[in-house]
Design a protein around this motif. Structure first.
Motif, PDB file in Angstrom:
ATOM      1  N   LEU A 126       9.015   2.214  -1.327  1.00  0.00           N
ATOM      2  CA  LEU A 126       8.681   1.856  -2.708  1.00  0.00           C
ATOM      3  C   LEU A 126       9.238   2.930  -3.639  1.00  0.00           C
TER       4      LEU A 126
ATOM      5  N   PHE B 243       8.464   6.391  -2.051  1.00  0.00           N
ATOM      6  CA  PHE B 243       7.228   6.521  -1.283  1.00  0.00           C
ATOM      7  C   PHE B 243       7.296   5.633  -0.033  1.00  0.00           C
TER       8      PHE B 243
ATOM      9  N   SER C   2       9.269  -0.493 -10.683  1.00  0.00           N
ATOM     10  CA  SER C   2       9.181  -0.266  -9.244  1.00  0.00           C
ATOM     11  C   SER C   2      10.123  -1.204  -8.493  1.00  0.00           C
TER      12      SER C   2
ATOM     13  N   LEU D 104      11.096  -2.356  -4.319  1.00  0.00           N
ATOM     14  CA  LEU D 104      10.713  -2.293  -2.908  1.00  0.00           C
ATOM     15  C   LEU D 104      11.925  -2.638  -2.041  1.00  0.00           C
TER      16      LEU D 104
ATOM     17  N   ARG E  24       0.848  -1.196   0.000  1.00  0.00           N
ATOM     18  CA  ARG E  24       0.000   0.000   0.000  1.00  0.00           C
ATOM     19  C   ARG E  24       0.884   1.246   0.000  1.00  0.00           C
ATOM     20  N   GLN E  25       0.833   1.984  -1.094  1.00  0.00           N
ATOM     21  CA  GLN E  25       1.616   3.219  -1.206  1.00  0.00           C
ATOM     22  C   GLN E  25       0.996   4.301  -0.347  1.00  0.00           C
TER      23      GLN E  25
ATOM     24  N   ARG F 294       9.800   4.376  -7.488  1.00  0.00           N
ATOM     25  CA  ARG F 294       9.210   4.320  -8.833  1.00  0.00           C
ATOM     26  C   ARG F 294      10.025   5.200  -9.780  1.00  0.00           C
TER      27      ARG F 294
ATOM     28  N   ARG G  78       4.949  10.353  -0.406  1.00  0.00           N
ATOM     29  CA  ARG G  78       6.274  10.512  -1.007  1.00  0.00           C
ATOM     30  C   ARG G  78       7.245  11.060   0.040  1.00  0.00           C
TER      31      ARG G  78
ATOM     32  N   SER H 240       5.659   3.251   2.220  1.00  0.00           N
ATOM     33  CA  SER H 240       4.563   2.323   1.907  1.00  0.00           C
ATOM     34  C   SER H 240       4.429   1.305   3.032  1.00  0.00           C
TER      35      SER H 240
END
Length: 350
Positions: A107, A96, A146, A148, A82-83, A109, A86, A98
């Motif tokens: 996360l 972000f 993306s 993580l 779940r984002q 991107r 930022r 998350s």
């Protein structure tokens, strides 16, 4: 061997062993046993250099007590992560805060397609260099651009002073902890220069703020490398050197060989700029370490003991600079020396 009968000719009576001889034999036996024990303790373990706490390739562990899990897939990243908000942005990635299974994660991107090659290069480096020196990779999805990784709430080294000024961390604002941070930084440079992929150069380091932003401060006050987008390879067997970017670099922070060598009268042109090797990282060590040492009580004492190795790092001739391993060894010796000195002074006061 034939046994003589009891009634046969008798030899001279056996002599008693003098006590001193027995004592010497016992000491020799004890020394031999001690040598074997030391050999087992200090030599045998070197046969296995793998850290048993590390997960195998393609897996991660969050926390010392958790089990190893496979890197999260595209589907898992899309449905389980779940984002939230930022927390950072660079030329290549937006980061972000998350959440995954009630854990905070980071996360990243892609910012724009024009820098996708750099993004994927950073991902390849992150996958290949997983170790205590590099932020933990939790999963990735190339289709979605993306990545993580583990989240470190203390942020980058850029915020070190602000962090240490917080009341909960003031007890760690000592020369001992700061020297440990500097030692950790040099250990990362040494790891890159002797990495499993070869000699890698930390190119995202054109100034001090930029350099500090590449590293994260963990909860236990160690340092991990977070940004691996610009790690070109030096290959001496083929004569391949590196150039950090395609624009002119200026200032005292970068190494002399990174500066335009043809003067102001000749316009900069990337094709004319000579390449260089990993010794540019060595040049920058004194400046980064000086920041990490700060201006707490005892930090000037540490700087005094590091003066000679830092002077060598600033040699105008790259080949005359020490290796990262040389610098790391010196840092460790200074840390041990100063610790022993403080311990001795403390005992005298008791």
């Amino acid at each position: 061997m034939e046994t003589r009968p009891q009634g046969g000719r008798k030899g001279p009576p056996p002599r008693d062993v003098p006590p001193v001889v027995g004592l010497l034999l016992s000491m020799a036996l004890m020394n031999a046993l001690l040598y074997l024990c030391l050999d087992w303790l200090f030599i045998s373990p070197r046969r296995s250099t793998e850290d048993p706490t590390r997960c195998p390739y393609g897996h991660f562990r969050m926390g010392p007590t958790s089990n190893c899990s496979p890197w999260l897939s595209c589907e898992q990243l899309r449905t389980e992560v779940r984002q939230m908000k930022r927390v950072g942005e660079g030329a290549v990635k937006r980061v972000f805060l998350s959440e995954w299974k009630e854990r905070k994660v980071a996360l990243s991107r892609l910012t724009r397609l024009e820098v996708r090659d750099d993004f994927l290069h950073g991902l390849r480096m992150l996958k290949s260099l997983q170790s205590e020196h590099v932020v933990t990779l939790l999963g990735y999805c190339e289709d979605d651009n993306s990545i993580l990784t583990e989240y470190h709430p203390l942020g980058s080294l850029s915020s070190l002073e602000a962090t240490l000024n917080l009341s909960k961390y003031r007890s760690t604002n000592t020369w001992q902890h700061r020297l440990q941070l500097a030692l950790g930084y040099v250990a990362i440079i040494d790891f890159l220069h002797r990495s499993p992929l070869g000699t890698l150069v930390m190119c995202d380091s054109s100034d001090l703020p930029k350099t500090l932003s590449q590293y994260l401060l963990t909860a236990n006050f160690s340092i991990v490398l977070n940004d691996l987008d610009a790690l070109p390879l030096v290959n001496r067997s083929t004569g391949a050197l590196v150039k950090c970017g395609h624009r002119e670099l200026r200032g005292d922070f970068v190494a002399p060989e990174q500066l335009w060598p043809y003067g102001e009268d000749v316009p900069f042109h990337d094709d004319l700029m000579p390449a260089y090797d990993e010794k540019i990282d060595i040049w920058k060590i004194p400046d980064v370490s000086s920041f990490l040492l700060g201006h707490v009580e005892g930090s000037d004492m540490v700087r005094f003991h590091l003066f000679d190795i830092h002077k060598a790092c600033k040699s105008q001739t790259p080949a005359e600079r020490p290796t990262a391993q040389d610098v790391l060894d010196t840092y460790q010796k200074v840390l041990n020396l100063l610790r022993d000195t403080v311990t001795s002074q403390t005992r005298e006061m008791l």
